[in-house]
Motif scaffolding. Sequence first.
Motif, PDB file in Angstrom:
ATOM      1  N   GLU A  32     -37.974 -43.034  -4.805  1.00 52.38           N
ATOM      2  CA  GLU A  32     -39.352 -43.110  -5.283  1.00 52.38           C
ATOM      3  C   GLU A  32     -40.050 -41.810  -4.922  1.00 52.38           C
ATOM      4  OE1 GLU A  32     -41.487 -46.618  -4.048  1.00 52.38           O
ATOM      5  OE2 GLU A  32     -39.694 -47.864  -4.211  1.00 52.38           O
ATOM      6  N   SER A 120     -34.934 -46.992 -14.212  1.00 52.13           N
ATOM      7  CA  SER A 120     -36.001 -46.109 -13.764  1.00 52.13           C
ATOM      8  C   SER A 120     -37.341 -46.542 -14.342  1.00 52.13           C
ATOM      9  CB  SER A 120     -35.680 -44.674 -14.186  1.00 52.13           C
ATOM     10  OG  SER A 120     -36.593 -43.781 -13.594  1.00 52.13           O
ATOM     11  N   LEU A 122     -41.427 -44.882 -14.866  1.00 52.07           N
ATOM     12  CA  LEU A 122     -42.347 -43.747 -14.792  1.00 52.07           C
ATOM     13  C   LEU A 122     -43.756 -44.252 -15.075  1.00 52.07           C
ATOM     14  CD1 LEU A 122     -42.429 -40.569 -14.585  1.00 52.07           C
ATOM     15  CD2 LEU A 122     -42.495 -40.598 -17.077  1.00 52.07           C
ATOM     16  N   TRP A 136     -42.467 -41.800 -10.119  1.00 54.37           N
ATOM     17  CA  TRP A 136     -41.172 -41.946 -10.780  1.00 54.37           C
ATOM     18  C   TRP A 136     -40.252 -42.591  -9.770  1.00 54.37           C
ATOM     19  CZ3 TRP A 136     -38.544 -37.144 -13.469  1.00 54.37           C
ATOM     20  CH2 TRP A 136     -37.623 -37.593 -14.429  1.00 54.37           C
ATOM     21  N   ARG A 137     -39.722 -43.733 -10.120  1.00 59.45           N
ATOM     22  CA  ARG A 137     -38.821 -44.411  -9.202  1.00 59.45           C
ATOM     23  C   ARG A 137     -37.589 -44.912  -9.936  1.00 59.45           C
ATOM     24  NH1 ARG A 137     -42.961 -48.406  -9.898  1.00 59.45           N
ATOM     25  NH2 ARG A 137     -42.045 -50.379 -10.563  1.00 59.45           N
ATOM     26  N   THR A 163     -32.933 -37.605  -6.651  1.00 54.97           N
ATOM     27  CA  THR A 163     -34.098 -36.958  -6.043  1.00 54.97           C
ATOM     28  C   THR A 163     -34.316 -35.566  -6.638  1.00 54.97           C
ATOM     29  OG1 THR A 163     -33.809 -38.200  -3.985  1.00 54.97           O
ATOM     30  CG2 THR A 163     -35.122 -36.179  -3.867  1.00 54.97           C
ATOM     31  N   TYR A 166     -35.791 -35.934 -10.205  1.00 59.99           N
ATOM     32  CA  TYR A 166     -37.189 -36.362 -10.158  1.00 59.99           C
ATOM     33  C   TYR A 166     -38.092 -35.240  -9.650  1.00 59.99           C
ATOM     34  CZ  TYR A 166     -35.823 -41.316 -10.736  1.00 59.99           C
ATOM     35  OH  TYR A 166     -35.352 -42.522 -11.204  1.00 59.99           O
ATOM     36  N   GLN A 167     -37.695 -34.584  -8.572  1.00 59.99           N
ATOM     37  CA  GLN A 167     -38.545 -33.530  -7.995  1.00 59.99           C
ATOM     38  C   GLN A 167     -38.723 -32.377  -8.970  1.00 59.99           C
ATOM     39  OE1 GLN A 167     -40.024 -33.943  -4.673  1.00 59.99           O
ATOM     40  NE2 GLN A 167     -41.352 -32.658  -5.928  1.00 59.99           N
ATOM     41  N   LEU A 170     -41.109 -33.607 -11.790  1.00 58.99           N
ATOM     42  CA  LEU A 170     -42.499 -33.745 -11.352  1.00 58.99           C
ATOM     43  C   LEU A 170     -43.132 -32.388 -11.071  1.00 58.99           C
ATOM     44  CD1 LEU A 170     -42.152 -36.894  -9.055  1.00 58.99           C
ATOM     45  CD2 LEU A 170     -43.189 -36.787 -11.339  1.00 58.99           C
TER      46      LEU A 170
END
Length: 180
Positions: A32, A120, A122, A136-137, A163, A166-167, A170
């Motif tokens: 997450e 997932s 969002l 976002w998980r 991770t 997602y990173q 984002l």
Amino acid sequence: MRLTRRSVLTLALCSVFAGSAWAHGPSRQKVELSIDIAAPADKVWARVANFHDMSWLPLVARTEGEGGNEVGANRVLVLKAEGEPTIAEQLTRYSAERMSYSYKITQVDVKVLPVTNYTSHLTVNADGDGKSRVEWRGAFYRGFPNNDPPPELNDAAAIAAVTGVYQAGLDALKAEMEAR
């Protein structure tokens, strides 16, 4: 010591249950992440709302798909990597009112993303005057479903890969939205 029939049965059952404890497979992992963006939530949502447009995610070269934002829509992410590997996904929930959607991976080579059974979600939330927060998980199993996975397909590798995606996404979204 004399073993009775009942003692033998008890020992047999204990060994079965003890063995099953060792045979436990992988556990579901979760990632997450969220990021604050100095841009209105409706503008951020407008950028990520189209299920078939993942151009804001740096590792995606292009998205192919059908079904729009209807539940059941399918997309294929073509990645910016040698051989143009792909990830096939399906939209499972969509709410423009709540500025959120959920999807699942339907097909991926674990060499591309070391996960299985991936889902997932969002969401874009308003966070004060002219600001937003994107969450976002995801939940998934590692790429190797059995015991003793190789290092590139274990829980740590799966968590690190998700991770990282997602990173990167984002961070890119924040940079793009705040530059406007």
